[in-house]
Design a protein around this motif. Structure first.
Motif, PDB file in Angstrom:
ATOM      1  N   SER A 191     -10.196  47.065   6.172  1.00  0.00           N
ATOM      2  CA  SER A 191     -11.726  47.259   6.284  1.00  0.00           C
ATOM      3  C   SER A 191     -12.344  46.633   5.050  1.00  0.00           C
ATOM      4  O   SER A 191     -13.579  46.094   5.413  1.00  0.00           O
ATOM      5  CB  SER A 191     -11.740  48.907   6.058  1.00  0.00           C
ATOM      6  N   THR A 192     -11.799  46.551   4.019  1.00  0.00           N
ATOM      7  CA  THR A 192     -12.632  45.957   2.891  1.00  0.00           C
ATOM      8  C   THR A 192     -12.541  44.310   3.111  1.00  0.00           C
ATOM      9  O   THR A 192     -13.861  43.846   2.893  1.00  0.00           O
ATOM     10  CB  THR A 192     -11.566  46.046   1.627  1.00  0.00           C
ATOM     11  N   TYR A 193     -11.758  43.776   3.320  1.00  0.00           N
ATOM     12  CA  TYR A 193     -11.728  42.349   3.755  1.00  0.00           C
ATOM     13  C   TYR A 193     -12.717  41.959   4.970  1.00  0.00           C
ATOM     14  O   TYR A 193     -13.267  40.931   5.119  1.00  0.00           O
ATOM     15  CB  TYR A 193     -10.455  41.528   3.579  1.00  0.00           C
ATOM     16  N   LYS A 194     -12.846  42.787   5.961  1.00  0.00           N
ATOM     17  CA  LYS A 194     -13.567  42.575   7.047  1.00  0.00           C
ATOM     18  C   LYS A 194     -15.025  42.759   6.653  1.00  0.00           C
ATOM     19  O   LYS A 194     -15.990  42.157   6.940  1.00  0.00           O
ATOM     20  CB  LYS A 194     -13.308  43.643   8.208  1.00  0.00           C
ATOM     21  N   ASN A 195     -15.355  44.014   5.826  1.00  0.00           N
ATOM     22  CA  ASN A 195     -16.559  43.831   5.343  1.00  0.00           C
ATOM     23  C   ASN A 195     -17.096  43.064   4.419  1.00  0.00           C
ATOM     24  O   ASN A 195     -18.294  42.484   4.575  1.00  0.00           O
ATOM     25  CB  ASN A 195     -16.634  45.467   4.447  1.00  0.00           C
ATOM     26  N   CYS A 196     -16.256  42.500   3.517  1.00  0.00           N
ATOM     27  CA  CYS A 196     -16.513  41.350   2.676  1.00  0.00           C
ATOM     28  C   CYS A 196     -16.783  40.296   3.344  1.00  0.00           C
ATOM     29  O   CYS A 196     -17.757  39.368   3.298  1.00  0.00           O
ATOM     30  CB  CYS A 196     -15.389  41.128   1.756  1.00  0.00           C
ATOM     31  N   ILE A 215     -21.803  35.332  -3.481  1.00  0.00           N
ATOM     32  CA  ILE A 215     -20.959  35.025  -2.396  1.00  0.00           C
ATOM     33  C   ILE A 215     -19.747  34.594  -2.947  1.00  0.00           C
ATOM     34  O   ILE A 215     -18.761  35.020  -2.398  1.00  0.00           O
ATOM     35  CB  ILE A 215     -21.662  33.751  -1.893  1.00  0.00           C
ATOM     36  N   THR A 216     -19.445  34.244  -4.216  1.00  0.00           N
ATOM     37  CA  THR A 216     -18.435  33.923  -4.905  1.00  0.00           C
ATOM     38  C   THR A 216     -17.356  35.195  -5.133  1.00  0.00           C
ATOM     39  O   THR A 216     -16.319  35.380  -4.716  1.00  0.00           O
ATOM     40  CB  THR A 216     -18.755  32.909  -6.246  1.00  0.00           C
ATOM     41  N   VAL A 217     -18.201  36.169  -5.601  1.00  0.00           N
ATOM     42  CA  VAL A 217     -17.487  37.497  -5.820  1.00  0.00           C
ATOM     43  C   VAL A 217     -16.941  38.247  -4.622  1.00  0.00           C
ATOM     44  O   VAL A 217     -15.757  38.456  -4.550  1.00  0.00           O
ATOM     45  CB  VAL A 217     -18.579  38.381  -6.607  1.00  0.00           C
ATOM     46  N   LYS A 218     -17.916  38.251  -3.849  1.00  0.00           N
ATOM     47  CA  LYS A 218     -17.472  38.651  -2.199  1.00  0.00           C
ATOM     48  C   LYS A 218     -16.378  38.042  -1.527  1.00  0.00           C
ATOM     49  O   LYS A 218     -15.472  38.458  -1.124  1.00  0.00           O
ATOM     50  CB  LYS A 218     -18.763  38.848  -1.203  1.00  0.00           C
ATOM     51  N   THR A 219     -16.435  36.724  -1.578  1.00  0.00           N
ATOM     52  CA  THR A 219     -15.509  36.115  -1.012  1.00  0.00           C
ATOM     53  C   THR A 219     -14.096  36.015  -1.888  1.00  0.00           C
ATOM     54  O   THR A 219     -13.008  36.519  -0.917  1.00  0.00           O
ATOM     55  CB  THR A 219     -15.855  34.474  -1.067  1.00  0.00           C
ATOM     56  N   GLU A 220     -13.984  36.184  -3.108  1.00  0.00           N
ATOM     57  CA  GLU A 220     -12.697  36.517  -3.776  1.00  0.00           C
ATOM     58  C   GLU A 220     -12.187  37.892  -3.554  1.00  0.00           C
ATOM     59  O   GLU A 220     -10.918  37.958  -3.441  1.00  0.00           O
ATOM     60  CB  GLU A 220     -13.031  36.277  -5.245  1.00  0.00           C
ATOM     61  N   ALA A 221     -13.140  38.837  -3.532  1.00  0.00           N
ATOM     62  CA  ALA A 221     -12.785  40.198  -3.153  1.00  0.00           C
ATOM     63  C   ALA A 221     -12.033  40.260  -1.904  1.00  0.00           C
ATOM     64  O   ALA A 221     -11.059  41.037  -1.717  1.00  0.00           O
ATOM     65  CB  ALA A 221     -13.825  41.134  -3.189  1.00  0.00           C
ATOM     66  N   GLY A 222     -12.648  39.690  -0.858  1.00  0.00           N
ATOM     67  CA  GLY A 222     -12.066  39.540   0.454  1.00  0.00           C
ATOM     68  C   GLY A 222     -10.931  38.821   0.719  1.00  0.00           C
ATOM     69  O   GLY A 222      -9.911  39.312   1.144  1.00  0.00           O
ATOM     70  N   LYS A 223     -10.733  37.677  -0.122  1.00  0.00           N
ATOM     71  CA  LYS A 223      -9.324  36.927  -0.329  1.00  0.00           C
ATOM     72  C   LYS A 223      -8.296  37.842  -0.679  1.00  0.00           C
ATOM     73  O   LYS A 223      -7.282  37.811  -0.494  1.00  0.00           O
ATOM     74  CB  LYS A 223      -9.789  35.903  -1.140  1.00  0.00           C
ATOM     75  N   SER A 224      -8.740  38.365  -2.022  1.00  0.00           N
ATOM     76  CA  SER A 224      -7.684  39.393  -2.554  1.00  0.00           C
ATOM     77  C   SER A 224      -7.244  40.489  -1.717  1.00  0.00           C
ATOM     78  O   SER A 224      -5.860  40.776  -1.636  1.00  0.00           O
ATOM     79  CB  SER A 224      -8.259  39.718  -3.852  1.00  0.00           C
TER      80      SER A 224
END
Length: 243
Positions: free
Chosen positions: A224-229, A122-131
Motif C-alpha cells: 500500500s505504501t509503495y503504491k501510494n508513493c 519527488i525525490t523523497v517520495k520516489t526513494e520511499a516507494g523504492k525502499s
C-alpha cells in the motif's frame, strides 16, 4: 415562487401585531401557469418543505438551501494544449482554456511553493516507494521459504505418529508395509527440515503460521505504501510539468 411563474392561493395574512388573520386557508396551494389545477403544499402532495408552516419557518429563519459544490483539484489536471485546431477556430473556447490553464498553474504553484521544493518532494517520495518495494520483495522471498517449511512441518507432524507406533509394533515389517506411504512422507519431511536447520524437538506449526500471517500483514502495508508513493510521484510530476 411567483417569480418562477406560479400562481399562489391560501397565503396567511399577518396583521400588524404579527398574528395570523383568522379564517385563513389551512393549506397554501400552487399552480403553474400551464396547469389547470392547484396543488396543495402538504406533506403528501409536495413534501414537508412546502407546507405553510415549513415555508414560514424558512422565511423567518432565513434558511437557504445551498448545494455543496466540491472544490475542483486543478493541480491534479494537465495543462490544456491550446494549439489544437478547435481552439484556434474558437476564440471563446481558447479563452476558457487559457483561464483553466491559469487556474491549474496557480493551484500547482500555491501547493508546491518552488520548483526546487517540488523536485525534492519527488525525490523523497520516489526513494520511499523504492525502499518499500524492495522490502516487499524480501518479504515475499521469506514468505515463500516459510510456506515451504510449514508444508513439511505439517507433513512431519501428521505422519510422526506412524513412526512412533512402528517402534512399538510387535510386527514392524507388517506395520511398515501397511503404512509405507506415511513413512515415506514422514522420512522426506524430516530430512528436509533437518537440512534447513529446523529443531524438530521444538517444532511449533502454529507459531510458524502466526509468523507467516505477520509477514503477510507487513507485505500488505508496504505494498500500500509503495503504491501510494507511486500515485503521489505521478501527481507531483504532473505539477512539475504544469509549472
Amino acid at each position: 415562487m411567483r417569480a418562477k411563474g406560479y400562481e399562489i392561493k391560501g397565503e396567511s395574512i399577518v396583521t400588524a401585531s404579527g398574528s395570523i388573520e383568522e379564517g385563513a386557508a389551512k393549506y397554501i396551494s400552487f399552480r403553474p401557469l400551464d396547469k389547470q389545477r392547484f396543488v396543495r403544499g402538504s406533506t403528501k402532495s409536495l413534501g414537508k418543505e412546502y407546507t405553510k408552516e415549513r415555508i414560514r419557518e424558512r422565511i423567518e429563519m432565513k434558511c437557504e438551501q445551498k448545494s455543496v459544490i466540491p472544490k475542483k483539484d486543478y493541480s491534479a489536471l494537465r495543462l490544456i494544449d491550446t494549439s489544437d485546431e478547435k481552439f484556434q477556430n474558437s476564440p471563446g473556447l481558447q479563452q476558457w482554456a487559457t483561464i483553466e490553464n491559469l487556474k491549474i498553474a496557480a493551484q500547482s504553484y500555491n501547493e508546491v511553493g518552488s520548483l526546487s521544493d517540488l523536485k525534492h518532494q519527488i525525490t523523497v517520495k520516489t526513494e520511499a516507494g523504492k525502499s518499500a518495494k524492495q522490502s516487499v520483495v524480501k518479504l515475499e522471498h521469506r514468505m515463500k521459504d516459510l510456506a515451504e517449511i510449514i508444508k513439511y512441518a505439517e507433513q512431519y507432524k501428521t505422519n510422526r505418529s506412524y513412526h512412533i507406533a512402528y517402534k512399538k509394533s510387535k510386527n514392524p515389517d507388517a506395520y511398515f508395509r501397511r503404512y509405507e506411504s506415511q513413512f515415506i512422507l514422514y522420512g522426506g519431511a524430516r530430512r528436509v527440515l533437518e537440512q534447513i536447520g529446523i529443531n524438530l524437538k521444538g517444532l511449533n506449526v502454529d507459531k510458524l503460521k502466526a509468523e507467516y500471517q505477520e509477514l503477510m500483514k507487513q507485505k500488505n502495508e508496504l505494498t500500500s505504501t509503495y503504491k501510494n508513493c507511486a500515485k503521489e510521484v505521478q501527481s507531483l510530476n504532473r505539477k512539475l510539468e504544469n509549472l
